[in-house]
Design an enzyme around this catalytic site. Sequence first.
Site, PDB file in Angstrom:
ATOM      1  N   THR A 232       6.270  -5.485   4.176  1.00 25.55           N
ATOM      2  CA  THR A 232       6.174  -4.606   5.335  1.00 25.55           C
ATOM      3  C   THR A 232       7.214  -4.977   6.385  1.00 25.55           C
ATOM      4  OG1 THR A 232       3.839  -4.311   4.956  1.00 25.55           O
ATOM      5  CG2 THR A 232       4.544  -4.136   7.238  1.00 25.55           C
TER       6      THR A 232
ATOM      7  N   ARG B  42      -5.989   4.753   0.362  1.00 26.05           N
ATOM      8  CA  ARG B  42      -6.273   3.551   1.181  1.00 26.05           C
ATOM      9  C   ARG B  42      -5.297   3.481   2.353  1.00 26.05           C
ATOM     10  NH1 ARG B  42      -2.941  -1.110   2.681  1.00 26.05           N
ATOM     11  NH2 ARG B  42      -4.303  -2.885   2.982  1.00 26.05           N
TER      12      ARG B  42
ATOM     13  N   THR C 217      -2.440  -9.060   4.303  1.00 24.86           N
ATOM     14  CA  THR C 217      -3.489  -8.258   3.680  1.00 24.86           C
ATOM     15  C   THR C 217      -4.214  -7.491   4.779  1.00 24.86           C
ATOM     16  OG1 THR C 217      -3.687 -10.055   2.107  1.00 24.86           O
ATOM     17  CG2 THR C 217      -5.377  -8.365   2.014  1.00 24.86           C
TER      18      THR C 217
HETATM   19  N1  ASP Z   1      -0.279  -5.065   6.011  1.00 29.82           N
HETATM   20  C1  ASP Z   1       0.156  -4.192   4.948  1.00 29.82           C
HETATM   21  C2  ASP Z   1      -1.042  -3.423   4.429  1.00 29.82           C
HETATM   22  O1  ASP Z   1      -2.080  -4.013   4.256  1.00 29.82           O
HETATM   23  C3  ASP Z   1       0.790  -4.933   3.802  1.00 29.82           C
HETATM   24  C4  ASP Z   1       1.827  -5.979   4.152  1.00 29.82           C
HETATM   25  O2  ASP Z   1       1.984  -6.345   5.304  1.00 29.82           O
HETATM   26  O3  ASP Z   1       2.543  -6.437   3.247  1.00 29.82           O
HETATM   27  O4  ASP Z   1      -0.917  -2.264   4.155  1.00 29.82           O
END
Ligand code: ASP
Length: 352
Positions: free
Chosen positions: A218, A246, A271
Site C-alpha cells: 500500500t 472486502r 493488515t
Molecule cells: N492496509 C491494506 C488493507 O488492509 C493493506 C496494506 O497496507 O498492505 O487493505
Amino acid sequence: MKKYFLTFFSFTLILFIVSSCSNNSKKIKQKTTTPKEKTFALVIHGGAGTIKKEYLSEAQEKAYRKKLEEALNAGYTVLEEGGSSITAVQKAINVMENSPLFNAGKGAVFNSIGKQEMDASIMDGKTLNSGAVAGVQHIKNPINAAILVKDSTRHVMLSGKGAEDFAKQYHLAMEDAKYFYTEKRYQQLLKMQKRDSIQLDHSTSMINTLIDDHKLGTVGCVALDKNGNIAAGTSTGGMTNKKYGRIGDSPIIGAGTYANNISCGISATGTGEFFIRTLAAHEVSALMMYKGLSLKEALKQVIHVEIDSLGGDGGLIGLDKDGHIAWDFNTAGMYRGYKTSAGDQKIEIYNQ
Ligand code: ASP
C-alpha cells in the site's frame, strides 16, 4: 466667533484621532500580513511487511529507492512552489500508483475471484473535509477520485460502480483490467489460493514460497504545506485473495488515514482489519490531543501496544503540526521516506 473656533478645533481633533487610529490599524495589518515563511515537509510509505535485505536484490532495492525518491520529489515540488498539502499528497501518491512496484493502482493485488478492487482516501487537516473510494476497478488513480469525492460531493465515501460512474462523469482517467494486471501479482494469488488463506500480500507466512512477492505494499503520504495545513492520503489494492467486496482500512477515515491541523496527519499500512478495529490513524491524533503524547510516543503506543496486542501487523507514518516526522512499524521493514524544507531527506526500507 468663539463658538465657530471651538467647532473647527473639535472637528480637526476628531480628524486627527481618526487618521492616527487608521494608521495604527494599517501598521497592525501590515504586521499580520507578512508572516514568516513556515516550514514544509512530507513523509511517504510504500507498504510494510516482511522486507529484509536478503530478500531484495541490489537492482530491486535500487528501483524501490528511486521510485520513493521520485514520489518525494513530486510532492516536495508542489510544497516548495507554495501548493497545498492536498496536491502534494496527490502527486506523491500518483507516482507510486503508476508504478507496478507498489500495491496501488497499476500492480494492485488480486482478490479471491481474480479481480483488482482498489481503495483510497484523503483528508484535509484544516477543514476535516475528507473523500474516499472503495472497491474500484478501473480508476487509474484512485486517490484522484477520493479528492473529487471530497471536493465535489456532500459525501465522504463512494464505492464500486457508483464511484466509477462518478469518476467518469468528471473525466478522470479510466483503465481496463489489462492496465492494472501484473503477472507477478497474479502468480501471487494462485499460490495464495493453494493455501486457501487470506493474508497481507507481504506477510511472514508467505515467505518460503513467495520470497519474491512479499515486499510490495500500500502507499501513503502525509504533507504539511507553507500555510501550516496538513493532509494525509492512502491508496491500496488491499490484500491478496481477500473476499471480493472486502474493504480495508485505507479508505476509512480515522482507520487508515487521518489529518487534523491541531495534532497530526497519519497514513497506515498493514493488515487493515486491525487498523479498523483500533481506529489507528485517529487514535494517534487522540493520544496527542487528550494525553499530550508526542507524535513518536503516540505511534509507538498504537503499533506496539494496541495493534500488537490484537496480533496485527503493519506500520504508520506521521507528521505533526510543527513539521516533526515519525514512523513506526512492527514488521521487518517498511518502504518509507521524508523530505523537509530544512533540507533533510531520508529513504529507508529495513528495520534498523
Ligand atoms: N492496509 C491494506 C488493507 O488492509 C493493506 C496494506 O497496507 O498492505 O487493505
